[in-house]
Design a protein around this motif. Structure first.
Motif, PDB file in Angstrom:
ATOM      1  N   LEU A  59      12.864  32.660  42.953  1.00 26.16           N
ATOM      2  CA  LEU A  59      12.798  33.422  41.681  1.00 26.16           C
ATOM      3  C   LEU A  59      14.155  34.100  41.170  1.00 26.16           C
ATOM      4  CD1 LEU A  59       9.266  34.712  42.515  1.00 26.16           C
ATOM      5  CD2 LEU A  59       9.724  33.177  40.846  1.00 26.16           C
ATOM      6  N   LEU A  60      14.625  34.847  42.226  1.00 26.62           N
ATOM      7  CA  LEU A  60      16.057  35.735  42.082  1.00 26.62           C
ATOM      8  C   LEU A  60      16.929  34.778  40.909  1.00 26.62           C
ATOM      9  CD1 LEU A  60      16.115  37.659  45.003  1.00 26.62           C
ATOM     10  CD2 LEU A  60      15.769  38.695  42.641  1.00 26.62           C
ATOM     11  N   LYS A  61      17.049  33.509  41.555  1.00 31.43           N
ATOM     12  CA  LYS A  61      18.315  32.745  41.039  1.00 31.43           C
ATOM     13  C   LYS A  61      18.352  32.649  39.521  1.00 31.43           C
ATOM     14  CE  LYS A  61      16.597  28.255  42.310  1.00 31.43           C
ATOM     15  NZ  LYS A  61      16.336  27.757  41.008  1.00 31.43           N
ATOM     16  N   ASP A  62      16.786  32.719  38.892  1.00 31.31           N
ATOM     17  CA  ASP A  62      16.642  32.579  37.502  1.00 31.31           C
ATOM     18  C   ASP A  62      16.499  33.888  36.928  1.00 31.31           C
ATOM     19  OD1 ASP A  62      16.860  29.615  37.151  1.00 31.31           O
ATOM     20  OD2 ASP A  62      14.982  29.499  38.632  1.00 31.31           O
ATOM     21  N   GLY A  63      16.717  34.935  37.332  1.00 35.27           N
ATOM     22  CA  GLY A  63      16.752  36.205  36.609  1.00 35.27           C
ATOM     23  C   GLY A  63      15.601  37.076  36.958  1.00 35.27           C
ATOM     24  N   VAL A  64      14.553  36.476  37.860  1.00 35.26           N
ATOM     25  CA  VAL A  64      13.460  37.545  37.955  1.00 35.26           C
ATOM     26  C   VAL A  64      13.705  38.883  38.857  1.00 35.26           C
ATOM     27  CG1 VAL A  64      11.166  37.545  39.018  1.00 35.26           C
ATOM     28  CG2 VAL A  64      11.736  35.588  37.917  1.00 35.26           C
ATOM     29  N   VAL A  65      13.245  39.907  38.394  1.00 34.22           N
ATOM     30  CA  VAL A  65      13.619  41.113  38.994  1.00 34.22           C
ATOM     31  C   VAL A  65      12.564  41.333  40.002  1.00 34.22           C
ATOM     32  CG1 VAL A  65      14.263  43.358  38.739  1.00 34.22           C
ATOM     33  CG2 VAL A  65      14.956  42.029  37.084  1.00 34.22           C
ATOM     34  N   ILE A  66      12.813  41.668  41.181  1.00 35.59           N
ATOM     35  CA  ILE A  66      11.856  41.797  42.123  1.00 35.59           C
ATOM     36  C   ILE A  66      12.034  43.135  42.702  1.00 35.59           C
ATOM     37  CG2 ILE A  66      10.860  41.009  44.435  1.00 35.59           C
ATOM     38  CD1 ILE A  66      11.823  38.015  43.731  1.00 35.59           C
ATOM     39  N   HIS A  67      10.866  43.944  42.662  1.00 32.90           N
ATOM     40  CA  HIS A  67      10.854  45.368  43.436  1.00 32.90           C
ATOM     41  C   HIS A  67      10.132  45.438  44.463  1.00 32.90           C
ATOM     42  CE1 HIS A  67      12.754  46.811  39.760  1.00 32.90           C
ATOM     43  NE2 HIS A  67      11.783  46.194  38.883  1.00 32.90           N
ATOM     44  N   GLU A  68      10.219  45.905  45.724  1.00 30.59           N
ATOM     45  CA  GLU A  68       9.418  46.165  46.995  1.00 30.59           C
ATOM     46  C   GLU A  68       8.886  47.650  46.752  1.00 30.59           C
ATOM     47  OE1 GLU A  68      10.294  42.776  50.074  1.00 30.59           O
ATOM     48  OE2 GLU A  68      11.006  44.892  50.473  1.00 30.59           O
ATOM     49  N   TYR A  69       7.915  47.887  46.727  1.00 31.58           N
ATOM     50  CA  TYR A  69       7.139  49.305  46.725  1.00 31.58           C
ATOM     51  C   TYR A  69       7.222  49.898  48.028  1.00 31.58           C
ATOM     52  CZ  TYR A  69       3.577  53.077  46.216  1.00 31.58           C
ATOM     53  OH  TYR A  69       2.985  54.125  46.254  1.00 31.58           O
ATOM     54  N   CYS A  70       7.684  50.746  48.255  1.00 32.19           N
ATOM     55  CA  CYS A  70       8.057  51.377  49.663  1.00 32.19           C
ATOM     56  C   CYS A  70       7.251  52.649  50.198  1.00 32.19           C
ATOM     57  CB  CYS A  70       9.608  51.500  50.018  1.00 32.19           C
ATOM     58  SG  CYS A  70      10.358  49.842  49.830  1.00 32.19           S
ATOM     59  N   GLN A  71       6.540  53.290  49.309  1.00 31.54           N
ATOM     60  CA  GLN A  71       6.119  54.599  49.506  1.00 31.54           C
ATOM     61  C   GLN A  71       4.868  54.411  50.194  1.00 31.54           C
ATOM     62  OE1 GLN A  71       4.480  56.939  46.302  1.00 31.54           O
ATOM     63  NE2 GLN A  71       5.053  58.770  47.194  1.00 31.54           N
ATOM     64  N   ARG A  72       4.036  53.453  50.193  1.00 32.42           N
ATOM     65  CA  ARG A  72       2.854  53.195  50.944  1.00 32.42           C
ATOM     66  C   ARG A  72       2.150  51.851  50.735  1.00 32.42           C
ATOM     67  NH1 ARG A  72      -1.354  57.489  48.096  1.00 32.42           N
ATOM     68  NH2 ARG A  72      -1.693  56.311  45.929  1.00 32.42           N
ATOM     69  N   PRO A  73       1.317  51.491  51.328  1.00 27.39           N
ATOM     70  CA  PRO A  73       0.963  49.885  51.203  1.00 27.39           C
ATOM     71  C   PRO A  73       0.393  49.824  49.763  1.00 27.39           C
ATOM     72  CG  PRO A  73      -0.214  50.740  53.257  1.00 27.39           C
ATOM     73  CD  PRO A  73       0.451  51.783  52.403  1.00 27.39           C
ATOM     74  N   LEU A  74       0.985  48.872  48.790  1.00 25.35           N
ATOM     75  CA  LEU A  74       0.563  48.122  47.634  1.00 25.35           C
ATOM     76  C   LEU A  74      -0.748  47.357  47.841  1.00 25.35           C
ATOM     77  CD1 LEU A  74       1.207  48.073  44.560  1.00 25.35           C
ATOM     78  CD2 LEU A  74       2.303  45.794  45.139  1.00 25.35           C
ATOM     79  N   HIS A  75      -1.811  47.683  46.618  1.00 25.64           N
ATOM     80  CA  HIS A  75      -2.985  47.130  47.024  1.00 25.64           C
ATOM     81  C   HIS A  75      -3.476  46.612  45.747  1.00 25.64           C
ATOM     82  CE1 HIS A  75      -7.323  46.430  47.835  1.00 25.64           C
ATOM     83  NE2 HIS A  75      -7.020  45.945  48.992  1.00 25.64           N
ATOM     84  N   GLY A  76      -2.588  46.630  44.780  1.00 28.11           N
ATOM     85  CA  GLY A  76      -3.083  46.474  43.198  1.00 28.11           C
ATOM     86  C   GLY A  76      -2.885  45.024  42.900  1.00 28.11           C
ATOM     87  N   LYS A  77      -3.775  44.498  41.909  1.00 27.11           N
ATOM     88  CA  LYS A  77      -3.743  43.430  41.297  1.00 27.11           C
ATOM     89  C   LYS A  77      -3.653  43.499  39.863  1.00 27.11           C
ATOM     90  CE  LYS A  77      -6.712  43.566  45.173  1.00 27.11           C
ATOM     91  NZ  LYS A  77      -5.626  43.501  46.274  1.00 27.11           N
ATOM     92  N   VAL A  78      -2.623  43.901  39.199  1.00 26.89           N
ATOM     93  CA  VAL A  78      -2.667  44.069  37.642  1.00 26.89           C
ATOM     94  C   VAL A  78      -1.326  43.127  37.269  1.00 26.89           C
ATOM     95  CG1 VAL A  78      -3.732  46.203  37.967  1.00 26.89           C
ATOM     96  CG2 VAL A  78      -1.424  45.922  38.051  1.00 26.89           C
ATOM     97  N   ALA A  79      -1.471  42.986  36.185  1.00 22.02           N
ATOM     98  CA  ALA A  79      -0.443  42.314  35.343  1.00 22.02           C
ATOM     99  C   ALA A  79      -0.163  42.623  33.856  1.00 22.02           C
ATOM    100  CB  ALA A  79      -0.271  40.773  35.485  1.00 22.02           C
ATOM    101  N   LEU A  80       1.018  42.552  33.098  1.00 21.51           N
ATOM    102  CA  LEU A  80       1.030  42.674  31.782  1.00 21.51           C
ATOM    103  C   LEU A  80       2.046  41.584  31.079  1.00 21.51           C
ATOM    104  CD1 LEU A  80       3.737  44.374  30.690  1.00 21.51           C
ATOM    105  CD2 LEU A  80       2.395  46.139  31.700  1.00 21.51           C
ATOM    106  N   VAL A  81       1.789  41.193  30.173  1.00 21.16           N
ATOM    107  CA  VAL A  81       2.561  40.224  29.168  1.00 21.16           C
ATOM    108  C   VAL A  81       2.827  40.859  27.716  1.00 21.16           C
ATOM    109  CG1 VAL A  81       2.960  37.885  28.270  1.00 21.16           C
ATOM    110  CG2 VAL A  81       1.920  38.278  30.415  1.00 21.16           C
ATOM    111  N   ASP A  82       4.185  41.017  27.547  1.00 16.31           N
ATOM    112  CA  ASP A  82       4.633  41.584  26.066  1.00 16.31           C
ATOM    113  C   ASP A  82       3.974  42.851  25.638  1.00 16.31           C
ATOM    114  OD1 ASP A  82       6.202  39.150  25.783  1.00 16.31           O
ATOM    115  OD2 ASP A  82       4.580  38.139  24.758  1.00 16.31           O
ATOM    116  N   ASP A  83       3.578  43.222  24.610  1.00 13.40           N
ATOM    117  CA  ASP A  83       3.087  44.571  24.476  1.00 13.40           C
ATOM    118  C   ASP A  83       1.540  44.670  24.146  1.00 13.40           C
ATOM    119  OD1 ASP A  83       3.013  43.418  22.129  1.00 13.40           O
ATOM    120  OD2 ASP A  83       4.385  44.579  20.916  1.00 13.40           O
ATOM    121  N   GLU A  84       0.877  43.560  24.498  1.00 20.31           N
ATOM    122  CA  GLU A  84      -0.760  43.691  24.317  1.00 20.31           C
ATOM    123  C   GLU A  84      -1.443  43.225  25.352  1.00 20.31           C
ATOM    124  OE1 GLU A  84      -2.854  42.461  20.333  1.00 20.31           O
ATOM    125  OE2 GLU A  84      -2.497  40.512  21.438  1.00 20.31           O
TER     126      GLU A  84
END
Length: 420
Positions: A297-322
């Motif tokens: 993914l990184l080689k094509d420009g996807v930005v990947i963040h790792e959440y480090c404060q506590r375990p991430l349990h979310g299942k959410v997404a958004l595309v564009d502004d709607e």
């Protein structure tokens, strides 16, 4: 004395043949509120339950006997005692440690408790690992609904400590609640009246639009019968249409090639694509599996963040502004190919912006960003292991479906003579 606990197998369609293929369209005129973590979710859900006049329907993967579970128990008992119909559907794996005393207190108050695919331990180990009831849905009086990834457990509250989960849910008010109510009834095995002209009525402008809001909401779900790929297909379609931005925050990220390809293709088109992954996972294998995909993914420009404060349990997404989605489905083989899941799709600019701001703050303040050009290290080993893990995970659901623990059975159970 028997505990009034029904054991259901909702892998199977509801008894009402007219409700076998539940397919819900877009509903207009809804107000959708983002609820982040237990601090926002539990007060909203508990207030709605305390105000219930007729009915409470609840599905959850996990219910623990902690401060959240006991508060929920008390609210449900009080509601049932004042004449509210209360139906609680629990997963036999996620709720397998509930004590007979906890269940008996609910049943004796008149709460209908249902357990999906219960199984006793074998040599001290639970074997019912797969095809779980992973949905988290609450519908009160068919007028307000909650759906997301938050279970009824204290580890969704910040005061739980370093292991407290970061998670999301939504409250829905408006016509889409009727769909969530219909679905929850059907999946719990309750009698559901077939609706004539179901699809036609969904397309009409809602008379509630002025009262509630202008958000479009659609319920989607996956089962192991007729809707195996609905959630995955919704992601793929939205990604293929992306033109500006994509943000995906998902706890367990190991999707199939088609979804990975759409993420990569969006980045190649110039779409700003950000993924928020677990940096401090509650399941180490989840982090290792996701990292197998980083280079792709990184080689094509996807930005990947790792959440480090506590375990991430979310299942959410958004595309564009709607477009947005919130629900119970991870993007891994368990959720996309085995578990019973439910999400809502939301087309609402205000909600999209609210979710975007929340995720942007999370990425900015509490995440580490993976370097776009990482130094190749043990690349042959990573390539080999990544190939093996990817294909094992992809074919795992088909292999797992042969195991006996994947065939839920309807079983009555008797309460023990005394609490254990």
């Amino acid at each position: 004395m028997s505990i009034a606990v029904e054991h259901i197998a909702t892998d199977q369609p509801p008894d009402d043949s007219k409700a076998r293929d539940l397919d819900y369209g877009w509903q207009s005129g809804n107000r959708v509120q983002l609820l982040e973590n237990g601090e926002a979710y539990f007060p909203a859900v508990f207030e709605a339950m305390r105000d219930a006049q007729r009915e409470i329907l609840l599905e959850t993967f996990i219910l623990f006997e902690d401060k959240v579970g006991h508060e929920l128990q008390g609210i449900l008992i009080e509601a049932a005692q004042r004449g509210v119909k209360v139906v609680v559907s629990l997963d036999g794996f996620g709720c397998g440690e509930l004590s007979p005393a906890f269940l008996r207190a609910l049943a004796e108050a008149g709460v209908i408790v249902q357990m999906f695919d219960p199984a006793s331990k074998t040599l001290g180990i639970r074997t019912n690992w797969f095809r779980r009831l992973h949905r988290k849905i609450v519908v009160v009086d068919a007028s307000v609904a909650f759906i997301g990834g938050i279970n009824f457990s204290a580890d969704h509250l910040g005061d739980f400590g370093p292991e407290a989960k970061q998670d999301y849910a939504v409250q829905v008010i408006g016509p889409a609640v009727a769909d969530l109510h219909h679905f929850a009834l059907a999946q719990s095995g309750r009698q559901v009246r077939a609706r004539r002209g179901w699809r036609r009525r969904q397309q009409r402008p809602s008379p509630w639009a002025d009262e509630h809001g202008d958000g479009l909401v659609r319920l989607i779900y996956r089962d192991n019968i007729q809707h195996r790929d609905d959630i995955e297909e919704a992601y793929i379609h939205a990604l293929s249409q992306a033109r500006q931005r994509v943000v995906i925050a998902n706890a367990y990220f190991f999707p199939g090639y088609r979804l990975l390809r759409e993420i990569r293709n969006a980045a190649r088109r110039g779409v700003q694509v950000q993924l928020i992954m677990q940096g401090q996972p509650d399941v180490l294998l989840a982090k290792l599996a996701a990292r197998m995909l980083y280079d792709y993914l990184l080689k094509d420009g996807v930005v990947i963040h790792e959440y480090c404060q506590r375990p991430l349990h979310g299942k959410v997404a958004l595309v564009d502004d709607e477009w947005s989605t919130v629900g119970s489905s991870n993007l891994d083989p368990l959720s996309l190919a085995l578990n019973l899941e439910a999400n809502v799709l939301i087309r609402d600019r205000a909600f999209n912006q609210q979710l975007y701001q929340s995720l942007e703050a999370l990425a900015r303040d509490h995440c580490q960003t993976m370097p776009a050009k990482r130094k190749p290290r043990l690349w042959l080993w990573r390539l080999t292991v990544g190939f093996l893990v990817f294909h094992v995970m992809r074919h795992f659901p088909a292999l797992a479906s042969w195991l006996p623990a994947h065939k839920p059975r309807l079983k009555p159970i008797e309460s023990p003579a005394h609490d254990v």
